[in-house]
Design an enzyme around this catalytic site. Sequence first.
Site, PDB file in Angstrom:
ATOM      1  N   ASP A  28     -11.237   1.043   5.627  1.00 53.52           N
ATOM      2  CA  ASP A  28     -10.153   1.262   4.674  1.00 53.52           C
ATOM      3  C   ASP A  28      -8.983   1.993   5.315  1.00 53.52           C
ATOM      4  OD1 ASP A  28     -11.540   0.181   2.414  1.00 53.52           O
ATOM      5  OD2 ASP A  28     -12.724   2.024   2.327  1.00 53.52           O
TER       6      ASP A  28
ATOM      7  N   ASP B 188       0.815  -1.220   0.000  1.00 57.76           N
ATOM      8  CA  ASP B 188       0.000   0.000   0.000  1.00 57.76           C
ATOM      9  C   ASP B 188       0.843   1.262   0.000  1.00 57.76           C
ATOM     10  OD1 ASP B 188      -2.519   1.204  -0.153  1.00 57.76           O
ATOM     11  OD2 ASP B 188      -2.674   1.442   2.026  1.00 57.76           O
TER      12      ASP B 188
ATOM     13  N   ASP C 178      -3.691  -4.167  -5.314  1.00 57.46           N
ATOM     14  CA  ASP C 178      -2.981  -2.912  -5.594  1.00 57.46           C
ATOM     15  C   ASP C 178      -1.505  -3.111  -5.921  1.00 57.46           C
ATOM     16  OD1 ASP C 178      -5.387  -1.706  -4.991  1.00 57.46           O
ATOM     17  OD2 ASP C 178      -4.767  -1.033  -3.003  1.00 57.46           O
TER      18      ASP C 178
END
Length: 480
Positions: free
Chosen positions: A454, A269, A307
């Site tokens: 999130d 991330d 991601d």
Amino acid sequence: MRTPRSVRRLSFVPLFALAACGPSEPVTPETPALTAQEAALTELIINGTFSAGTVAPWWNNASTQSSVESGRWRVDVAANTANPWDAIVGQSGLTLTAGQTYTLAFTATASATITARATVQQEVAPYTSTLTQSFTLDGTSRRFSFPFTSSFSSGQGQVTFQLGGRANAVTVRLDDISLNTESGTGSGPVAMTSGFYVDPNSNPAVWARNNSGDGRASRINASIASKPMARWFGNWNSNISQDVSNFVAAADAADKLPVLVAYNIPGRDCGSHSGGGAGSADAYRAWIATFAAAIGNRPAVVIVEPDGVAQLDCLPNDTERATRLSLIRYASEQLRDRAPNTWTYLDGGNASWIPADTMAQRLESAGVRNVRGFSLNVSNFYPTAQSTTYGNAVNAALNSRYGYTRQYVIDTSRNGNGSNGEWCNPAGRKLGATSQTGGGAEMLLWVKTPGDSDGQCGIAPGTPAGQFSPDLATRLIDGI
């Protein structure tokens, strides 16, 4: 677990050359031969090799001339055809079953560079199509392979090659045409199980169980905790082998299909809300090898590194980008080799992030040809139709550049109201379609756990990433 059936694995052509995040030069793949596994599958096509010197039962229309030349099917296409279907050849009378997975494969070349189209559809009105796939032909012989799940049942299915839509005449040569399916209903881990696994220890299930006196518990249990969703694994798992094995074993005992997320790439991330991951490249290799081995021969679905491919741009240099892609490619190889009854999907971002052609190049470099396909919209909110359009565009780019396509799955856990452009705990979102096969992609899945934050942002500024919030959960139930 039901008795395993042989799982078709597409031929692998390694790609070791890697550029930075931007587009790379197209790579011409070698033409893979039919494998023993392919030959063992149930074949629907008659006379796909033209070895008898005849084209029957293949048919053609007035704008095409059909013959056998040197053991291949030669199709001469007339000039001045307005539409692809104005010059069409095909085979009819095929039996298709809704929900069953098939693979249309063929080898082809053309006398000029053209874009053609292959379909699997009903041969009678309304000519419903379950596969429509464009592909590019030129003077290089290539093998194409298009997996799909049938959206209808019919004894009147047909395969067509649509070659029109151009001013000039062209000659197309086709060979080794097959439409394969495994015996039984569905294929792979879907066929080996009887539906998706409901995790009794998901965050919403544990919260509802521990807070039975809370007025929200029954609603959360009914709308979220009782639904199939993925279990995420990362550096918070102190014993990754035991934790993965226990989860898959519980699903196996229930004859259900578990969905797992591998989420431990170094620099995860990009250091944002879900930052962390393995401490080094070697640590990640050891971790993902253990993860794959813990699944073993049991059926599973795995989403690899949400991601991880899309966030290449945040890495500071080409060396780190190359390392990231090499680690995901290593993950694809480990899951391919150590977990043969697992369908693995490398994450492909979402519909409004990375251009489809760029994503196709990154997925190729990351090893998507080793595995079942790619995943879209993980932890995001884009409507299923928008994700499907993007997935098809990625496949078109994979086909144009590398001569293959892959299946894709879509995270529908929170896309019931679509996206408002925000990604971190936005208000007004809603639960989407529950986990299922089909629905516009190979599968629609709840990958993100509804109600898990999130990050400390949006409508949950005090809730860390991955922590369950009953307020977030009930807002998703109500769409507010």
